[in-house]
Scaffold this motif. Structure first.
Motif, PDB file in Angstrom:
ATOM      1  N   GLY A  81       0.800  -1.216   0.000  1.00  0.00           N
ATOM      2  CA  GLY A  81       0.000   0.000   0.000  1.00  0.00           C
ATOM      3  C   GLY A  81       0.831   1.263   0.000  1.00  0.00           C
ATOM      4  O   GLY A  81       0.313   2.351  -0.231  1.00  0.00           O
ATOM      5  N   HIS A  82       2.125   1.137   0.296  1.00  0.00           N
ATOM      6  CA  HIS A  82       3.038   2.274   0.251  1.00  0.00           C
ATOM      7  C   HIS A  82       3.899   2.177  -1.009  1.00  0.00           C
ATOM      8  O   HIS A  82       4.268   1.082  -1.435  1.00  0.00           O
ATOM      9  CB  HIS A  82       3.935   2.311   1.486  1.00  0.00           C
ATOM     10  N   GLN A  83       4.222   3.303  -1.594  1.00  0.00           N
ATOM     11  CA  GLN A  83       5.056   3.324  -2.785  1.00  0.00           C
ATOM     12  C   GLN A  83       6.509   2.994  -2.420  1.00  0.00           C
ATOM     13  O   GLN A  83       6.970   3.299  -1.319  1.00  0.00           O
ATOM     14  CB  GLN A  83       5.001   4.706  -3.445  1.00  0.00           C
ATOM     15  N   TYR A  84       7.222   2.364  -3.359  1.00  0.00           N
ATOM     16  CA  TYR A  84       8.623   2.033  -3.113  1.00  0.00           C
ATOM     17  C   TYR A  84       9.453   3.298  -2.910  1.00  0.00           C
ATOM     18  O   TYR A  84      10.445   3.293  -2.163  1.00  0.00           O
ATOM     19  CB  TYR A  84       9.188   1.214  -4.280  1.00  0.00           C
ATOM     20  N   GLU A  85       9.052   4.395  -3.552  1.00  0.00           N
ATOM     21  CA  GLU A  85       9.791   5.650  -3.379  1.00  0.00           C
ATOM     22  C   GLU A  85       9.764   6.111  -1.925  1.00  0.00           C
ATOM     23  O   GLU A  85      10.739   6.706  -1.441  1.00  0.00           O
ATOM     24  CB  GLU A  85       9.197   6.738  -4.289  1.00  0.00           C
ATOM     25  N   GLU A  86       8.657   5.841  -1.229  1.00  0.00           N
ATOM     26  CA  GLU A  86       8.563   6.211   0.182  1.00  0.00           C
ATOM     27  C   GLU A  86       9.620   5.482   1.004  1.00  0.00           C
ATOM     28  O   GLU A  86      10.257   6.059   1.889  1.00  0.00           O
ATOM     29  CB  GLU A  86       7.171   5.885   0.727  1.00  0.00           C
ATOM     30  N   THR A  87       9.809   4.189   0.691  1.00  0.00           N
ATOM     31  CA  THR A  87      10.809   3.406   1.415  1.00  0.00           C
ATOM     32  C   THR A  87      12.207   3.932   1.135  1.00  0.00           C
ATOM     33  O   THR A  87      13.026   4.076   2.055  1.00  0.00           O
ATOM     34  CB  THR A  87      10.715   1.926   1.018  1.00  0.00           C
ATOM     35  N   VAL A  88      12.491   4.218  -0.133  1.00  0.00           N
ATOM     36  CA  VAL A  88      13.813   4.738  -0.511  1.00  0.00           C
ATOM     37  C   VAL A  88      14.099   6.043   0.223  1.00  0.00           C
ATOM     38  O   VAL A  88      15.209   6.251   0.752  1.00  0.00           O
ATOM     39  CB  VAL A  88      13.905   4.936  -2.031  1.00  0.00           C
ATOM     40  N   ILE A 126      10.303  -9.037   0.685  1.00  0.00           N
ATOM     41  CA  ILE A 126      11.008  -9.790  -0.358  1.00  0.00           C
ATOM     42  C   ILE A 126      11.101  -8.957  -1.641  1.00  0.00           C
ATOM     43  O   ILE A 126      12.154  -8.920  -2.301  1.00  0.00           O
ATOM     44  CB  ILE A 126      10.308 -11.139  -0.624  1.00  0.00           C
ATOM     45  N   ASP A 127      10.019  -8.257  -1.994  1.00  0.00           N
ATOM     46  CA  ASP A 127      10.062  -7.383  -3.170  1.00  0.00           C
ATOM     47  C   ASP A 127      11.141  -6.315  -3.009  1.00  0.00           C
ATOM     48  O   ASP A 127      11.888  -6.021  -3.957  1.00  0.00           O
ATOM     49  CB  ASP A 127       8.699  -6.706  -3.370  1.00  0.00           C
ATOM     50  N   SER A 128      11.232  -5.755  -1.817  1.00  0.00           N
ATOM     51  CA  SER A 128      12.224  -4.688  -1.567  1.00  0.00           C
ATOM     52  C   SER A 128      13.645  -5.236  -1.602  1.00  0.00           C
ATOM     53  O   SER A 128      14.570  -4.546  -2.042  1.00  0.00           O
ATOM     54  CB  SER A 128      11.946  -4.027  -0.213  1.00  0.00           C
ATOM     55  N   ILE A 129      13.829  -6.475  -1.128  1.00  0.00           N
ATOM     56  CA  ILE A 129      15.159  -7.095  -1.173  1.00  0.00           C
ATOM     57  C   ILE A 129      15.556  -7.372  -2.614  1.00  0.00           C
ATOM     58  O   ILE A 129      16.695  -7.099  -3.031  1.00  0.00           O
ATOM     59  CB  ILE A 129      15.173  -8.398  -0.344  1.00  0.00           C
ATOM     60  N   GLU A 130      14.622  -7.901  -3.401  1.00  0.00           N
ATOM     61  CA  GLU A 130      14.915  -8.232  -4.794  1.00  0.00           C
ATOM     62  C   GLU A 130      15.169  -6.978  -5.634  1.00  0.00           C
ATOM     63  O   GLU A 130      15.894  -7.026  -6.630  1.00  0.00           O
ATOM     64  CB  GLU A 130      13.761  -9.041  -5.382  1.00  0.00           C
ATOM     65  N   ARG A 131      14.606  -5.838  -5.221  1.00  0.00           N
ATOM     66  CA  ARG A 131      14.844  -4.569  -5.917  1.00  0.00           C
ATOM     67  C   ARG A 131      16.074  -3.838  -5.360  1.00  0.00           C
ATOM     68  O   ARG A 131      16.337  -2.696  -5.745  1.00  0.00           O
ATOM     69  CB  ARG A 131      13.609  -3.667  -5.788  1.00  0.00           C
ATOM     70  N   ASN A 132      16.787  -4.489  -4.421  1.00  0.00           N
ATOM     71  CA  ASN A 132      17.982  -3.911  -3.786  1.00  0.00           C
ATOM     72  C   ASN A 132      17.682  -2.627  -3.019  1.00  0.00           C
ATOM     73  O   ASN A 132      18.578  -1.790  -2.813  1.00  0.00           O
ATOM     74  CB  ASN A 132      19.082  -3.641  -4.828  1.00  0.00           C
ATOM     75  N   ILE A 166      16.457  -2.836   0.108  1.00  0.00           N
ATOM     76  CA  ILE A 166      16.873  -3.244   1.452  1.00  0.00           C
ATOM     77  C   ILE A 166      17.873  -4.388   1.344  1.00  0.00           C
ATOM     78  O   ILE A 166      17.707  -5.291   0.510  1.00  0.00           O
ATOM     79  CB  ILE A 166      15.657  -3.686   2.293  1.00  0.00           C
ATOM     80  N   GLY A 167      18.888  -4.372   2.194  1.00  0.00           N
ATOM     81  CA  GLY A 167      19.847  -5.466   2.281  1.00  0.00           C
ATOM     82  C   GLY A 167      19.949  -5.959   3.715  1.00  0.00           C
ATOM     83  O   GLY A 167      19.926  -5.148   4.656  1.00  0.00           O
ATOM     84  N   LEU A 168      20.030  -7.248   3.892  1.00  0.00           N
ATOM     85  CA  LEU A 168      20.033  -7.829   5.240  1.00  0.00           C
ATOM     86  C   LEU A 168      21.412  -8.357   5.656  1.00  0.00           C
ATOM     87  O   LEU A 168      21.527  -9.144   6.585  1.00  0.00           O
ATOM     88  CB  LEU A 168      19.005  -8.971   5.323  1.00  0.00           C
ATOM     89  N   GLY A 169      22.474  -7.880   4.983  1.00  0.00           N
ATOM     90  CA  GLY A 169      23.803  -8.409   5.238  1.00  0.00           C
ATOM     91  C   GLY A 169      24.350  -8.139   6.625  1.00  0.00           C
ATOM     92  O   GLY A 169      25.273  -8.822   7.079  1.00  0.00           O
ATOM     93  N   ARG A 170      23.807  -7.153   7.341  1.00  0.00           N
ATOM     94  CA  ARG A 170      24.273  -6.826   8.685  1.00  0.00           C
ATOM     95  C   ARG A 170      23.178  -7.009   9.733  1.00  0.00           C
ATOM     96  O   ARG A 170      23.258  -6.438  10.818  1.00  0.00           O
ATOM     97  CB  ARG A 170      24.783  -5.379   8.719  1.00  0.00           C
TER      98      ARG A 170
END
Length: 586
Positions: free
Chosen positions: A279-286, A304-310, A312-316
C-alpha cells in the motif's frame, strides 16, 4: 476352680493396711520422673557403647594420613561374630539388641537453609531483595504471573524494570519518559532471557504486551553495538539500506502498530525505524532510509520485493523477530519466511568475520512470538532457531477470564454466503447492537465477518437502520482507507468497525466494549484473536457469536477452549453430535 479376681475395694483395703494410699502426681512431678528415667537409660546406653569399643579393631593412620583426615572420616570396624553352622538360618544381630542409640537405616534430606528461611520468615517474595530470592520464591512468583517454561537454562523472570540488565539510557526512557511502570507477564519472562542473547519461542494470548517484550531486547542489542560502527561506519552510504534488526508481522495494521511503538523509543535514541508494507510506494521506502536505517518492520511479501529490488539489504542484520508467526503461516507466508531467513547472514558468517566483535554477539538471535504451536512453526523452530527457550504465559489457548463469551446457536445452516446477508441473522445482530448502545453511552463495537462483501453489506444495512457511524476494513481497501478507518474508530468518530480477520490481530484500540462474530471464523485460532480485541489491559469485555451447524468443524476446539478455561459450556454445544462422537484432542 479359678480364683475370683480381687475387687478394687479389697485392693484399697490392703493398701490401707500397708500404710500406703494411691497418690496423685502433679504434672511437674511426672515430668521430673520422666527426665530421671531418660538420664538412667542414656547412662546405660553409654556404658554399653564403652564396652563395645573395647572389642573394636581400630585402623590407626600414620602421621601424614592423620593430617589429611578429619574426625568424621574415622572408620570403625565391628568384630564379626561366628556363625552357627547347625542353625538353619543365620542372623548377625546382637543378642542384647538395643536400637535406642543406633543411627537410622535411611537418611531423609533435611530442609535447606533457604527453605527454612521461607518457612520461618513469613516474607512474600515482593518483600525480599533480589539476592535473597529462593527457588521456592521463584516458583511462587511464576505461579502468580502464570509463567511456565521449557528448554533448559531459563533465566528467572523479571520482578521490576530496575532489576533487568537494560542499558541506563533505555531504562530512563522506558520508566520516566514513556511511564511504563510495571512489566506484563510475557515481558517478565522473555526480557531477561533475550538479554542473554537466547533464542525464544513465546506463546501468549493476544493483548499481553508482546511488542515491548521484544522491543526492549532489540534496542538493548543495538545500543550494545560498537559505538564507532554506529556513529561512523553505519552512517556511510553503503550501509544506509542495511538494518541492524528486522521485525516481521503478518498484516499491515500490526506492522504499523509495532512501528509506532518502536518510534517512541527511537526518537529519544536517534534511531531510524522504517516500515515496509503493502500500500506504500517504493519511493517512500527509498526516501525513509536515505539517512540510514536501524530497524525495519515489514510484512513478508513486501519485504522480499524490496530485497529483490535492492532497496533493502540484510547483510548486517543479526537480530530477527517474528511476531504472530502462526498468523503468517495461516496467511500463506511460509515460503516467504524461508526466503527471508535465507537472506539473513548466518552464525558461521558472523564468527568468520569481524562482525562478532562489532555486534558483540556469537550467533544470530531469533525471537518468535505465536499464539499456537503448529507443525509449520515447529519446522521453522527446528531449522532456524538455536536451542530456543519456550515461554508459556497464563491462559494461552484457554478461555480469557475477563471476556464474557455469549453465543446464539441458530441450528441448521442458514443462507449466509459471501454474496448475501441472511435477514434473520441481521435482525438478531441489529437487536444486539441496539441493546448494547442503550446500555453503554460511549460504546465501541467490532463486527467480524468472513467475507469482504458481507462486511460492505453489513455497513450499508446498519447505516439504513440509524448507525451511520460505522467504518469498514478488509483486504480490498487501500492502505490509506484502512488507516483512516482505524483512526476514526480509535477517536470514537465511528463507534462500529466492521472487518474481516485483517482486524483480528494488531489493532490495539482501548476500551472496545463488544465484539460480535456475525460469522464464526473457520479457524478456531482466529476466534480467540477476534474476541481478544475486547477485555484488554485488565478491562472487562463481551463477545457475542452467531453460530450454526456449518461451523461444526470448530465445535470440538470451542468446547475444549471453554472447558479448560473454566467457562460454562452451552447445552447445545455439549449435546451436539459433533462433540458427542469425537474425542477431545489434546
Amino acid at each position: 476352680m479359678s480364683r475370683r479376681p480381687v475387687s478394687v475395694e479389697e485392693l484399697l483395703k490392703d493398701n490401707d493396711s500397708l500404710g500406703s494410699k494411691p497418690k496423685f502426681l502433679s504434672k511437674s512431678e511426672r515430668k521430673r520422673l520422666q527426665e530421671l528415667k531418660q538420664k538412667q537409660e542414656e547412662a546405660q546406653r553409654l556404658k554399653k557403647q564403652s564396652i563395645q569399643r573395647k572389642k573394636v579393631i581400630r585402623y590407626e593412620p600414620d602421621i601424614e594420613e592423620k593430617e589429611s583426615l578429619d574426625d568424621s572420616s574415622a572408620v570403625i570396624e565391628q568384630p564379626k561374630k561366628k556363625k552357627n553352622k547347625s542353625s538353619r538360618f543365620n542372623f548377625e544381630w546382637d543378642e542384647h539388641d538395643d536400637t535406642s542409640g543406633d543411627l537410622p537405616m535411611i537418611s531423609l534430606p533435611t530442609a535447606s537453609a533457604d527453605h527454612d528461611l521461607d518457612a520461618t520468615s513469613g516474607k512474600h517474595w515482593s518483600e525480599k531483595p533480589l539476592k535473597e530470592m529462593t527457588s521456592r520464591d521463584w516458583r511462587i512468583f511464576k505461579e502468580d504471573y502464570g509463567i511456565t517454561s521449557k528448554g533448559g537454562d531459563i533465566e528467572n523472570p523479571l520482578r521490576a524494570w530496575e532489576e533487568a540488565s537494560i542499558p541506563s539510557d533505555l531504562l530512563t526512557i522506558l520508566m520516566e519518559k514513556l511511564k511504563y511502570t510495571e512489566p506484563t507477564p510475557i515481558q517478565r519472562a522473555s526480557i531477561p532471557l533475550a538479554l542473554k542473547q537466547r533464542d525464544i519461542v513465546g506463546i501468549a494470548e493476544t493483548g499481553s504486551g508482546k511488542t515491548l517484550a521484544f522491543l526492549i531486547p532489540l534496542l538493548s542489542y543495538i545500543l550494545n553495538i560498537d559505538k564507532n560502527y554506529l556513529e561512523y561506519e553505519h552512517q556511510q552510504e553503503i550501509n544506509h539500506n542495511k538494518p541492524l534488526g528486522l521485525i516481521l508481522a503478518p498484516t499491515r495494521e500490526l506492522a504499523q502498530q509495532i512501528t509506532k511503538e518502536a518510534q517512541k523509543f527511537a526518537s529519544f535514541l536517534s534511531l531510524n525505524v522504517v516500515s515496509i508494507i503493502g500500500g506504500h510506494q517504493y519511493e517512500e521506502t527509498v526516501n525513509s532510509i536515505g539517512d540510514g536505517v536501524h530497524i525495519v518492520v515489514a510484512t513478508p511479501g513486501r519485504l522480499i520485493d524490496s530485497i529483490e529490488r535492492n532497496i533493502i539489504g540484510l547483510g548486517r542484520c543479526y537480530y530477527l523477530i517474528m511476531d504472530e508467526a502462526d498468523r503468517m503461516i495461516d496467511m500463506g507466508f511460509e515460503k516467504s519466511l524461508q526466503s527471508i531467513l535465507a537472506f539473513l547472514p548466518t552464525t558461521e558468517n558472523l564468527n568468520n568475520t569481524i562482525d562478532s566483535r562489532i555486534f558483540n554477539v556469537s550467533k544470530r538471535i531469533t525471537l518468535m512470538f505465536t499464539a499456537t504451536i503448529s507443525p509449520p512453526i515447529e519446522k521453522i523452530t527446528k531449522n532456524y532457531l538455536d536451542r530456543p527457550g519456550y515461554l508459556f504465559i497464563g491462559g494461552a489457548g484457554e478461555a480469557l477470564d475477563n471476556i464474557d463469551q455469549q453465543f446464539e446457536y441458530l441450528g441448521a445452516s442458514t443462507s449466509n454466503t459471501s454474496e448475501e446477508v441472511d435477514n434473520k441473522r441481521f435482525e438478531k445482530l441489529l437487536r444486539v447492537v441496539k441493546y448494547h448502545a442503550r446500555e453503554i453511552s460511549t460504546f465501541s463495537i467490532i463486527v467480524f465477518a468472513n467475507h469482504k462483501r458481507i462486511c460492505d453489506l453489513l455497513a450499508l444495512e446498519l447505516e439504513n437502520n440509524g448507525f451511520r457511524d460505522n467504518v469498514v476494513i478488509h483486504g480490498s481497501k487501500s492502505q490509506d482507507a484502512r488507516e483512516r478507518a482505524i483512526a476514526s474508530f480509535r477517536s470514537h468518530e465511528a463507534n462500529i468497525l466492521i472487518a474481516t480477520d485483517v482486524a483480528a490481530r494488531g489493532i490495539d484500540v482501548p476500551n472496545v466494549s463488544l465484539v460480535i462474530n456475525f460469522q464464526m471464523s473457520k479457524k478456531f485460532d482466529e476466534y480467540i484473536h477476534r474476541i481478544g480485541r475486547t477485555g484488554r489491559a485488565g478491562n472487562k469485555g463481551t463477545s457475542f457469536t452467531f453460530i450454526d451447524d456449518s461451523d461444526s468443524d470448530v465445535f470440538i476446539d470451542l468446547k475444549k477452549f471453554l472447558v479448560n478455561g473454566g467457562k460454562k459450556c452451552p447445552d447445545w454445544l455439549l449435546k451436539h453430535s459433533s462433540t458427542q462422537n469425537q474425542v477431545l484432542r489434546d
